[in-house]
Design an enzyme around this catalytic site. Sequence first.
Site, PDB file in Angstrom:
ATOM      1  N   GLY A 166      -1.304   9.279  -2.937  1.00  0.00           N
ATOM      2  CA  GLY A 166      -1.457   8.398  -1.800  1.00  0.00           C
ATOM      3  C   GLY A 166      -1.024   7.022  -1.929  1.00  0.00           C
ATOM      4  N   CYS A 167      -1.573   6.393  -3.196  1.00  0.00           N
ATOM      5  CA  CYS A 167      -1.135   5.203  -3.634  1.00  0.00           C
ATOM      6  C   CYS A 167       0.251   4.935  -3.957  1.00  0.00           C
ATOM      7  CB  CYS A 167      -2.269   4.732  -4.634  1.00  0.00           C
ATOM      8  SG  CYS A 167      -4.155   4.827  -4.325  1.00  0.00           S
TER       9      CYS A 167
END
Length: 176
Positions: A69-70
């Site tokens: 996600g990051c």
Amino acid sequence: MKIKLLAAVLIAGSVLFTASTLRAEMPKAGDKAPLFQGQDQDGKEFKLADLVGKKVVLLYFYPKDNTPGCTKEACGLRDRMGELQTNNVAVVGVSHDSVASHKKFAGDFNLNFTLVADPDGKIIKLYDVKMPMLGMAKRVSFLIGLDGKIVHVTDAMNPQVHFDEMKQAIAALKKD
């Protein structure tokens, strides 16, 4: 006995009140953005105060370098950098990761913006974005106007929500 009980209740209430007033609250739209300094991915000193008044700042907190996600969020910001710069927006990412971790993350994905290391969690605490019971930040973005006040806050785990909301908030700034 009643006096001791009353005293204990008053002391406990006082301690709880004091603890709750010392805890920072997540800044909201209209609040002055808390200023901070730290080291960027190149080990250079970064001061938020150096950008405020010159650029609109998209300050985003994220959990961890090199996680799915990051990475999606960072690459999405990288890919939108041309549009962001056209709108006088500087991007600054903050996580608990070290300078070395940020340097590798930025290099691996050709990130073209500042990442600030916050291994001791002081900046994360200042913005009250720590995940409960975990030593990392939640995914929260703050759009800071030229006046140093927060214009918009996005608190969502989905990076796309951040992109969409920040784009709308930046567009609204241009209309003012």
